[in-house]
Enzyme design. Structure first.
Site, PDB file in Angstrom:
ATOM      1  CB  CYS A   6      13.829 123.267   2.958  1.00 31.15           C
ATOM      2  SG  CYS A   6      13.904 123.820   2.526  1.00 31.15           S
ATOM      3  CB  ILE A   7      10.287 122.318  -1.391  1.00 28.73           C
ATOM      4  CG1 ILE A   7      10.285 122.020  -3.314  1.00 28.73           C
ATOM      5  CG2 ILE A   7       9.437 124.206  -1.250  1.00 28.73           C
ATOM      6  CD1 ILE A   7       8.515 121.627  -3.275  1.00 28.73           C
ATOM      7  NE  ARG A  36      10.657 131.545 -16.212  1.00 33.22           N
ATOM      8  CZ  ARG A  36       9.638 132.899 -16.510  1.00 33.22           C
ATOM      9  NH1 ARG A  36       9.563 132.838 -14.090  1.00 33.22           N
ATOM     10  NH2 ARG A  36       9.092 132.891 -16.892  1.00 33.22           N
ATOM     11  CE  LYS A  37      15.643 124.510 -18.233  1.00 32.85           C
ATOM     12  NZ  LYS A  37      16.495 123.718 -18.504  1.00 32.85           N
ATOM     13  CE1 TYR A  75      12.709 118.003 -14.808  1.00 30.00           C
ATOM     14  CE2 TYR A  75      13.945 120.223 -15.449  1.00 30.00           C
ATOM     15  CZ  TYR A  75      13.105 119.418 -15.510  1.00 30.00           C
ATOM     16  OH  TYR A  75      14.080 118.480 -17.063  1.00 30.00           O
ATOM     17  N   GLY A  76       9.813 122.805 -10.240  1.00 28.85           N
ATOM     18  CA  GLY A  76       8.667 123.449  -9.119  1.00 28.85           C
ATOM     19  C   GLY A  76       7.783 122.375  -9.031  1.00 28.85           C
ATOM     20  CD  GLU A 135       8.320 124.147   8.861  1.00 22.42           C
ATOM     21  OE1 GLU A 135       9.976 124.392   8.717  1.00 22.42           O
ATOM     22  OE2 GLU A 135       8.990 122.418   9.027  1.00 22.42           O
ATOM     23  CB  SER A 175      11.277 131.253  -0.767  1.00 24.59           C
ATOM     24  OG  SER A 175      10.241 130.407  -1.865  1.00 24.59           O
ATOM     25  CB  SER A 226       0.979 127.895  -9.472  1.00 21.81           C
ATOM     26  OG  SER A 226       0.968 127.702 -11.056  1.00 21.81           O
TER      27      SER A 226
END
Length: 532
Positions: free
Chosen positions: A353-354, A362-363, A365-366, A387, A391, A400
């Site tokens: 899970c993330i 939108r910075k 960090y993802g 996994e 989403s 990306s």
């Protein structure tokens, strides 16, 4: 003339009273264009209806839109001229899966499916768990009765032992941790536990009506006030409040700012509990064991569920590791996001899970969280994959990241001596990036880079793709530097060696003779395949 006006008003009132749960009609969205002036509106489905002292409210889901946009609306935003009533024969096969049992509630409680023999309790808390467990128990009893009629007694006892041994996680539908520091034990008994799925936040199979309605208005986390996106099973006594206050260090929740201020004076943490395994600049990563830091892990899952719809919350956090990313300033370490992973994954998942919290989205960090998960896989010396399913925002972030990482390798590749053009295999890309082969192939296919030419597959990069990639990489300023990662992977598959009074590793305790024989045959087949 006056009579015509009265007739018109009565017709409108009649149409509003005929709006029921499950029907569809055009609804004016927030910040949308008014259908009264432009004739434009968005088709929505009525999920729930409740009566307040002054007005009637409708909980709507906008068709073909994400559920985080679902909201309570007043009747003046409904276009009752175009109501589509649900067909009874198609109610169970609805395309959106959002048709609910027709039941109108009064007061401030949300709608829930009817349960025979149960009083209409709130939609969260032990009453929900009891209803869900009762349903699961009935289904399990039916299957058990069916299997008893077909299986001999020996196999029956063996199946019972195996099912009890494998049931290690209970479903959570109510509160965790309460309002204080007390940790509430699981509300299920060993005989009633449902088999744990793949995560403490696991992919859900059933979309219960009680989980389709947002139950919280606002949360305050540090210096940010955040509007939740989805349902999360916080205690009912705090979900009715206008705002819930969460400690950004230990993630315990309080019902008022005054309670939070008193808690902060006593809170022993200024960072997540666990080991800091990475620090560069103001960015740090902490590793937490779901067994050792159970209360924090449960509160983290409760917080994450507010922004994740495709997962179901489970109580068992023991089999998982949590990696929390924080941003440091003079006040302490502030949570930015996290990901979890199984200690032992049979599917080679490196992320269960993330989540990046909305104020930090939108910075970049993802992608930093994703990059860190693959950096851990590099240290482990294996490939990994998130996994499934992801989403909508998670899928975009992963695609990306895969695209940028693979293009970075292809663009930097140089031909070796005696070669006219550089050569690279799919396996070499996997080894350099730790991205699983299936994800590499799907990324190359989506980018339309693979072409068949003169009996072999070649990768072709056009100038526009290379230029756009360079512009994107110039904006991506925060990256993971492996020199600052201080971490050693653990072998969670190790077991305590058998000794006097120690039954660890003795599979024969739970396996009957026939199953042991099948296991030996399977092992010998695997060894022969490897030898070949």
């Amino acid at each position: 003339m006056k009579k015509m006006s009265e007739d018109s008003n009565s017709a409108i009132l009649d149409s509003i009273s005929n709006v029921t749960e499950g029907c569809r009609l055009p609804v004016l969205m927030n910040n949308g264009e008014d259908w009264r002036k432009s004739g434009y509106s968005t088709l929505a489905e009525i999920i729930s209806i409740k009566d307040t002292e002054s007005k009637k409210l409708f909980y709507v889901h906008y068709i073909d839109y994400n559920k985080r946009l679902d909201e309570w609306v007043e009747e003046d935003r409904l276009d009752t001229r175009k109501i589509q009533y649900p067909r009874r024969d198609l109610a169970s096969a609805a395309t959106t899966g959002l048709n609910t049992p027709k039941k109108t509630l009064t007061g401030t409680t949300n709608s829930r499916p009817s349960s025979p023999g149960l009083a209409p309790d709130p939609i969260t808390g032990p009453s929900v768990l009891a209803a869900l467990q009762q349903k699961q128990q009935k289904n399990r009893k039916r299957k058990l009765d069916h299997s008893e009629s077909k299986s001999p007694p020996a196999q029956e006892d063996e199946g019972r032992r195996a099912s009890i041994g494998s049931s290690i996680g209970g479903s959570i539908g109510g509160s965790i941790g309460g309002l204080g520091d007390i940790e509430i034990p699981p509300l299920v008994t060993p005989q009633q536990t449902a088999p744990r799925q793949t995560g403490s936040l696991a992919t859900h199979s059933d979309d219960h009506a009680i989980t389709r309605i947002k139950n919280m208005k606002m949360i305050e986390l540090g210096k940010y006030r955040i509007k939740p996106w989805y349902f999360s099973p916080y205690p009912q006594e705090i979900t009715n409040l206008d705002c819930i206050y969460i400690c950004e260090y230990c993630l315990k929740y309080r019902k008022s700012r005054k309670c939070l201020e008193r808690h902060l004076q006593k809170c022993p943490f200024k960072h997540p509990p666990g080991n800091e395994i990475y620090r560069k600049g103001s960015i740090s990563f902490f590793e937490l064991d779901g067994r050792k830091n159970k209360l924090y892990a449960q509160n983290l899952c409760l917080l994450a569920k507010l922004f994740l719809d495709h997962k179901t919350l489970y109580y068992d956090t023991d089999p998982f590791l949590f990696y929390v990313m924080t941003e440091y300033d003079a006040r302490g370490y502030h949570i930015v996001g996290y990901f979890s992973k199984e200690k032992e994954s049979s599917e080679d998942y490196n992320v269960a899970c993330i989540l990046t919290l909305p104020p930090y989205q939108r910075k970049g960090y993802g992608k930093l969280l994703i990059e860190f998960s693959y950096e851990l896989s590099k240290f482990e010396g294996k490939t990994g994959s998130p996994e499934k399913p992801l989403s909508d925002l998670g899928l975009l972030s992963y695609r990306s990241y895969w695209k940028q990482t693979i293009l970075e390798i292809l663009i930097a590749l140089k031909p070796q001596e005696g070669q006219e053009k550089p050569q690279l295999t799919i396996n070499e890309i996997c080894e350099q990036t730790s991205i699983k082969k299936e994800d590499v192939i799907s990324t190359l296919t989506n980018l339309e880079l693979i072409n068949y030419y003169r009996g072999q597959y070649i990768l072709t990069l056009n100038k526009d793709l290379v230029d756009s990639h360079k512009k994107i990489m110039e904006k991506r300023k925060i990256r993971i530097d492996s020199k600052y990662l201080h971490w050693t992977p653990k072998d969670w598959a190790k077991r305590v060696p058998p000794g006097p009074g120690n039954n660890a590793g003795k599979l024969s305790v739970q396996l009957g003779p026939s199953r042991r024989l099948r296991s030996r045959i399977q092992i010998s087949r695997n060894l022969s395949l490897k030898a070949e």
